[in-house]
Design an enzyme around this catalytic site. Structure first.
Site, mmCIF file in Angstrom:
data_model
loop_
_atom_site.group_PDB
_atom_site.id
_atom_site.type_symbol
_atom_site.label_atom_id
_atom_site.label_comp_id
_atom_site.label_asym_id
_atom_site.label_seq_id
_atom_site.Cartn_x
_atom_site.Cartn_y
_atom_site.Cartn_z
ATOM 1 N N HIS A 1 0.851 -1.180 0.000
ATOM 2 C CA HIS A 1 0.000 0.000 0.000
ATOM 3 C C HIS A 1 0.895 1.241 0.000
ATOM 4 O O HIS A 1 2.109 1.140 0.200
ATOM 5 C CB HIS A 1 -0.937 0.008 1.216
ATOM 6 C CG HIS A 1 -0.236 -0.134 2.524
ATOM 7 N ND1 HIS A 1 -0.343 -1.241 3.314
ATOM 8 C CD2 HIS A 1 0.610 0.698 3.172
ATOM 9 C CE1 HIS A 1 0.390 -1.094 4.394
ATOM 10 N NE2 HIS A 1 0.987 0.078 4.325
HETATM 11 C C1 T46 Z 1 3.089 0.876 6.886
HETATM 12 C C2 T46 Z 1 3.876 -0.359 7.109
HETATM 13 C C3 T46 Z 1 5.359 -0.103 7.229
HETATM 14 C C4 T46 Z 1 -3.864 -0.475 13.728
HETATM 15 O O1 T46 Z 1 -4.918 -0.721 14.338
HETATM 16 N N1 T46 Z 1 -3.137 0.619 14.077
HETATM 17 C C5 T46 Z 1 -1.964 0.915 13.460
HETATM 18 O O2 T46 Z 1 -1.334 1.932 13.810
HETATM 19 C C6 T46 Z 1 -1.495 0.069 12.397
HETATM 20 C C7 T46 Z 1 -0.207 0.396 11.678
HETATM 21 C C8 T46 Z 1 -2.239 -1.020 12.073
HETATM 22 N N2 T46 Z 1 -3.398 -1.296 12.726
HETATM 23 C C9 T46 Z 1 -4.178 -2.493 12.370
HETATM 24 C C10 T46 Z 1 -4.764 -2.494 10.969
HETATM 25 C C11 T46 Z 1 -4.760 -3.957 10.611
HETATM 26 O O3 T46 Z 1 -5.938 -4.557 11.111
HETATM 27 O O4 T46 Z 1 -3.265 -3.605 12.393
HETATM 28 C C12 T46 Z 1 -3.557 -4.518 11.369
HETATM 29 C C13 T46 Z 1 -2.352 -4.783 10.476
HETATM 30 O O5 T46 Z 1 -2.040 -3.564 9.744
HETATM 31 P P1 T46 Z 1 -1.488 -3.584 8.258
HETATM 32 O O6 T46 Z 1 -2.052 -4.741 7.534
HETATM 33 O O7 T46 Z 1 -1.737 -2.218 7.662
HETATM 34 O O8 T46 Z 1 0.064 -3.790 8.519
HETATM 35 P P2 T46 Z 1 1.273 -3.732 7.461
HETATM 36 O O9 T46 Z 1 2.421 -4.370 8.135
HETATM 37 O O10 T46 Z 1 0.874 -4.252 6.123
HETATM 38 O O11 T46 Z 1 1.574 -2.141 7.258
HETATM 39 C C14 T46 Z 1 2.036 -1.372 8.344
HETATM 40 C C15 T46 Z 1 1.309 -0.035 8.393
HETATM 41 O O12 T46 Z 1 -0.103 -0.250 8.372
HETATM 42 C C16 T46 Z 1 1.648 0.884 7.251
HETATM 43 O O13 T46 Z 1 1.223 2.189 7.550
HETATM 44 O O14 T46 Z 1 3.579 1.815 6.269
HETATM 45 O O15 T46 Z 1 3.439 -1.124 8.238
#
Ligand code: T46
Length: 136
Positions: free
Chosen positions: A52
């Site tokens: 993303h």
């Molecule tokens: C990024 C990369 C480096 C939250 O509730 N609060 C938060 O601050 C974050 C970051 C995530 N979440 C929840 C949303 C999803 O249900 O945690 C779950 C996993 O998040 P996500 O699938 O977005 O995680 P990554 O590792 O794909 O991405 C993350 C960050 O979301 C993104 O901003 O730049 O790490």
């Protein structure tokens, strides 16, 4: 905001007891107010995270334990890979950058300092929309 990725080298305050790195908000290394901190650990072997971009978020990524690779793609298709494998290395990501995190070592802990609260509306998860440079 212009899309930009900057490698950062932190200077450890080392002595005979070991190393210490201090990061301060609104500094050269962290040029924003830190509003949120999160960390990624215990990753499943072979997993690829991210896929993303963000419209407005600024973040500093540091692998404080182990190693992982961050793949950054700019809206013009230019791609760069960064191996974060030591706590004195960081990556500042600003603006519309498509990111993937992969090749996590078993002991990897990726800590992220973020400029804004979590906001799903700031994410661009559609790759074609990202390539159009559309921040809507
Ligand atoms: C990024 C990369 C480096 C939250 O509730 N609060 C938060 O601050 C974050 C970051 C995530 N979440 C929840 C949303 C999803 O249900 O945690 C779950 C996993 O998040 P996500 O699938 O977005 O995680 P990554 O590792 O794909 O991405 C993350 C960050 O979301 C993104 O901003 O730049 O790490």
């Amino acid at each position: 905001m212009d899309a930009r990725v900057t490698e950062i080298q932190f200077v450890p305050k080392g002595d005979e007891r070991g190393q210490l790195i201090a990061l301060e908000a609104l500094s050269e290394q962290v040029p924003f107010e830190v509003t949120r901190v999160y960390y990624i650990f215990d990753t499943t072997p072979g997993t690829v995270r991210g896929n993303h971009a963000h419209k407005n978020l600024k973040q500093v990524l540091i692998c404080v334990s182990g190693a992982c690779t961050i793949v950054c793609e700019m809206p013009d298709g230019t791609k760069m890979e960064y191996r974060l494998d030591w706590p004195n290395r960081g990556l500042l990501i600003e603006g519309l950058v498509w990111r993937q995190m992969k090749d996590f070592s078993k002991d990897a802990v990726l800590i992220v300092l973020a400029s804004e609260h979590y906001d799903e509306a700031d994410y661009i998860r559609d790759y074609n929309q990202f390539r159009k440079g559309c921040a809507k």
